[in-house]
Scaffold this active site. Structure first.
Site: not given
Length: 281
Positions: A117, A219, A250
């Site tokens: 991320s 996501d 996500h």
């Protein structure tokens, strides 16, 4: 948390360019035999997270692949805003490269930078800094898990037809568009800076090492990962490997541990890192 009895797990301090000291955790197999080196940056939107976030993954890589893993606690917003985290990532990677033998690693067996991320953003930034600076020893691989690679305001025109997940998944579980905008605001990211949007790195991507991706289908960040993988593979001729988890939001592999994708992503991660290690010169 994993049991590290008989293995190596120690906290260290890494100096940053402005005199700050960055906490990091070194995980090793405890065999005394130097193995590949992997530097990891955790997720959390540059706002939260900790070095311990990768303990399960580190356990797999140290036990099964003999890696030494260095997980870095870079500084977080709102106390530390852009580009502090990016600078911390590059400073950490340089320091680890210079001190690899002291950490019990042998980067000639493989030297990978990785992150998830926001940490994927930092890994990409550090990998490009390393290529521009001709870091020695050189990186041999990059592992990007659900990475943030370009601010929506900085997507190049030629890729906009392929950048649909920002709107398609704007109301997705775990991370939605509103959440991303909040993270941007906390970190005070400059959308047009490559330190915030490494997909637009000014020197390009042709000097990047082989790269492994894990991408989630539901996501908002999905398409920037797919676009970047395509750029590396099709435009730059760089070896890539990618696992896509359709229908998963996500970080679903972390936040939905009851889902089968959690176990699969861990198995895929090991295979992806093995693939990166096999790609080194």
């Amino acid at each position: 948390m994993p049991d590290w009895t008989g293995a190596k797990r120690e906290e260290i301090q890494i100096p940053a360019r402005d005199g700050a000291s960055l906490r990091a955790i070194v995980y090793g197999p405890g065999t005394g035999t130097p193995g590949p080196l992997l530097v990891y940056f955790h997720g959390g939107g540059m706002v939260f997270g900790m070095a311990e976030a990768f303990e399960v993954g580190a356990k797999v890589l140290t036990e099964q692949l003999g890696c030494t893993v260095v997980s870095v606690d870079y500084r977080l917003a709102p106390e530390s805003v852009f580009p502090t985290a990016g600078n911390d990532a590059w400073d950490s990677l340089k320091w680890v490269a210079e001190n690899a033998s002291k950490l019990g690693a042998d980067p000639s067996k493989g030297f990978i930078v990785s992150g998830a991320s926001a940490g994927g953003n930092l890994a990409a930034v550090a990998a490009h800094e390393a290529a521009d600076a001709k870091l020695s020893p050189p990186l041999t691989g990059v592992f990007l898990c659900i990475p943030f690679l370009v601010h929506p305001d900085a997507v190049p025109e030629k890729y906009k037809p392929h950048y649909n997940s920002w709107e398609e998944n704007k109301d997705a579980m775990i991370l939605d568009q509103r959440g991303m905008l909040w993270f941007f605001d906390q970190y005070k990211v400059d959308p047009t800076s490559p330190l915030g949007s490494p997909l637009i790195w000014p020197s390009g991507h042709k000097s990047q090492p082989p790269t492994y991706f894990q991408i989630c289908g539901m996501d908002p960040l999905r398409d920037e990962g797919l676009i970047y993988e395509s750029i590396l593979r099709e435009e730059c001729g760089i070896a890539t490997k990618m696992d896509v988890y359709s229908g998963i939001p996500h970080a679903g592999m972390d936040f939905l541990p009851m889902h089968s994708v959690a176990a699969k992503a861990l198995v895929d991660m090991k295979a992806g890192v093995e693939w990166l290690l096999s790609q080194k010169p």
